[in-house]
Structure formats: C-alpha cells, structure tokens
Design a protein around this motif. Structure first.
Motif, PDB file in Angstrom:
ATOM      1  N   PHE A  90       0.803  -1.218   0.000  1.00 52.04           N
ATOM      2  CA  PHE A  90       0.000   0.000   0.000  1.00 52.04           C
ATOM      3  C   PHE A  90       0.838   1.271   0.000  1.00 52.04           C
ATOM      4  CE2 PHE A  90       0.756  -0.441   4.500  1.00 52.04           C
ATOM      5  CZ  PHE A  90       0.775   0.850   4.982  1.00 52.04           C
ATOM      6  N   THR A  91       2.106   1.196   0.392  1.00 54.43           N
ATOM      7  CA  THR A  91       2.944   2.396   0.434  1.00 54.43           C
ATOM      8  C   THR A  91       3.558   2.723  -0.924  1.00 54.43           C
ATOM      9  OG1 THR A  91       5.018   1.277   1.017  1.00 54.43           O
ATOM     10  CG2 THR A  91       3.536   1.897   2.833  1.00 54.43           C
ATOM     11  N   GLN A  92       3.340   1.874  -1.907  1.00 57.85           N
ATOM     12  CA  GLN A  92       3.906   2.121  -3.236  1.00 57.85           C
ATOM     13  C   GLN A  92       2.835   2.421  -4.277  1.00 57.85           C
ATOM     14  OE1 GLN A  92       6.815  -0.811  -4.363  1.00 57.85           O
ATOM     15  NE2 GLN A  92       7.741  -0.796  -2.352  1.00 57.85           N
ATOM     16  N   TYR A  93       1.600   2.473  -3.851  1.00 60.17           N
ATOM     17  CA  TYR A  93       0.510   2.741  -4.784  1.00 60.17           C
ATOM     18  C   TYR A  93       0.464   4.227  -5.138  1.00 60.17           C
ATOM     19  CZ  TYR A  93      -4.059   2.865  -6.945  1.00 60.17           C
ATOM     20  OH  TYR A  93      -5.065   3.048  -7.835  1.00 60.17           O
ATOM     21  N   SER A  94       0.273   4.517  -6.410  1.00 67.46           N
ATOM     22  CA  SER A  94       0.122   5.901  -6.838  1.00 67.46           C
ATOM     23  C   SER A  94      -1.318   6.120  -7.277  1.00 67.46           C
ATOM     24  CB  SER A  94       1.077   6.227  -7.984  1.00 67.46           C
ATOM     25  OG  SER A  94       0.779   5.433  -9.114  1.00 67.46           O
ATOM     26  N   TYR A  95      -1.827   7.298  -6.977  1.00 66.29           N
ATOM     27  CA  TYR A  95      -3.168   7.673  -7.407  1.00 66.29           C
ATOM     28  C   TYR A  95      -3.048   8.320  -8.781  1.00 66.29           C
ATOM     29  CZ  TYR A  95      -4.503   6.915  -2.563  1.00 66.29           C
ATOM     30  OH  TYR A  95      -4.729   6.358  -1.340  1.00 66.29           O
TER      31      TYR A  95
END
Length: 175
Positions: free
Chosen positions: A87-92
């Motif tokens: 979850f800390t590498q997801y980009s919006y």
C-alpha cells in the motif's frame, strides 16, 4: 520508494476528511494539496474537491490537506489495482478519487520521507517544520514557518513503521 500518509489521531471528526479528484501527474500518499472548491465537472457534486498544487499565492489558505493511504482496495480478492501488494507504493492516477485529511491543530500524522522534498529531507529533525513548497505537492523541511504560510506541521517524533515486504521485515521511517 514508500509513500505514507496516515492520520495518527485516534478520533477524527468528519470535517477533517475530504475526497479529491487527483490532478494530472497523479499523487502519492503523504503529498499535499489545497482544497478550495468543489469539482464542478461532477454532476450534483457536494463532496469531491479539486486538488490544486501549493503555490505561493495560496499559502495563506487553511485548506491544506494530506493525501492518505487507503481507499484503493477494489478487487474482489483483496489485491490492489494493477497487482500492487504494498500500500505504500501505490500511486493515485489522474482522475481517481483519493481521500485527504485537512491539516489542523492537534492532529497527528505519519508521513514518510519519500513524500518530503528530497532537497530538504536531509535537514529533518524533531522540532523542525514541514511546510508547503511552491509549485510542488511535497512538503519541505524548515527551521521555522514563514509568516506567509498559515498551515504547517511540526516534527514531534521519528519512528520506523512496518510495511511488510519480504518475510514481513520491511520498515519505513515516518515523521
């Protein structure tokens, strides 16, 4: 890269939470935006703000908000979009709806160093401030808050937060 934007305050009023339409270029958790007006391109919209990049002319606004982790578990099997398990590498991406929390007195946040301006992160320490940076969604480290800026964060702690990774041993430093 690990992008963290988490509210640590145990009870948060709904007035502190908002939704934004992600602008061109995308966003990561821990980055900041100004939320001044609702998105008029959405029919009957009463909750999704236009997210604008901090610039000198809006530093006096108190509507600075941090992009939060979360809100992207959309697949039925629990995987995140595009198979991203961390979850800390997801980009919006542009056009997506993301959740933000307005920066307000007495709210505590955890923000990772990857969300902070790379030119100033080396100066971070307890007692320093995280302030908006002109024409950037990243916060910058400063010794004091300039008079023109009405919303900033003070670094009160530095900690390692577990983020999983191989065998659950991954950690990221948050401020």
């Amino acid at each position: 890269m690990n992008y963290v934007g988490i509210v640590n305050t145990p009870k948060l009023e709904s007035a502190h939470i908002a939704k934004i339409k992600v602008p061109s270029g995308g966003l990561y958790a821990g980055q900041v935006v100004y939320c001044e007006e609702l998105d008029s391109t959405i029919t009957n919209n009463f909750e999704v703000y236009l997210a604008t990049k901090p610039v000198t002319s809006n530093f006096a606004s108190k509507n600075l908000a941090i992009v939060l982790n979360g809100g992207f578990e959309t697949m039925s099997d629990g995987r995140r979009p595009e198979g991203q398990p961390d979850f800390t590498q997801y980009s919006y991406a542009e056009g997506e709806i993301a959740t933000v929390a307005f920066i307000d007195r007495h709210l505590r946040f955890s923000i990772s160093g990857d969300s902070i301006d790379s030119d100033t992160i080396g100066d971070i320490a307890i007692g320093k401030y995280l302030i908006p940076l002109d024409d950037s969604n990243s916060l910058a480290v400063a010794t004091s808050v300039p008079d023109a800026i009405t919303t900033a964060l003070k670094v009160v702690a530095i900690r390692s937060m577990p983020v999983g990774g191989d065998f659950g041993l991954g950690y990221v430093t948050t401020y």
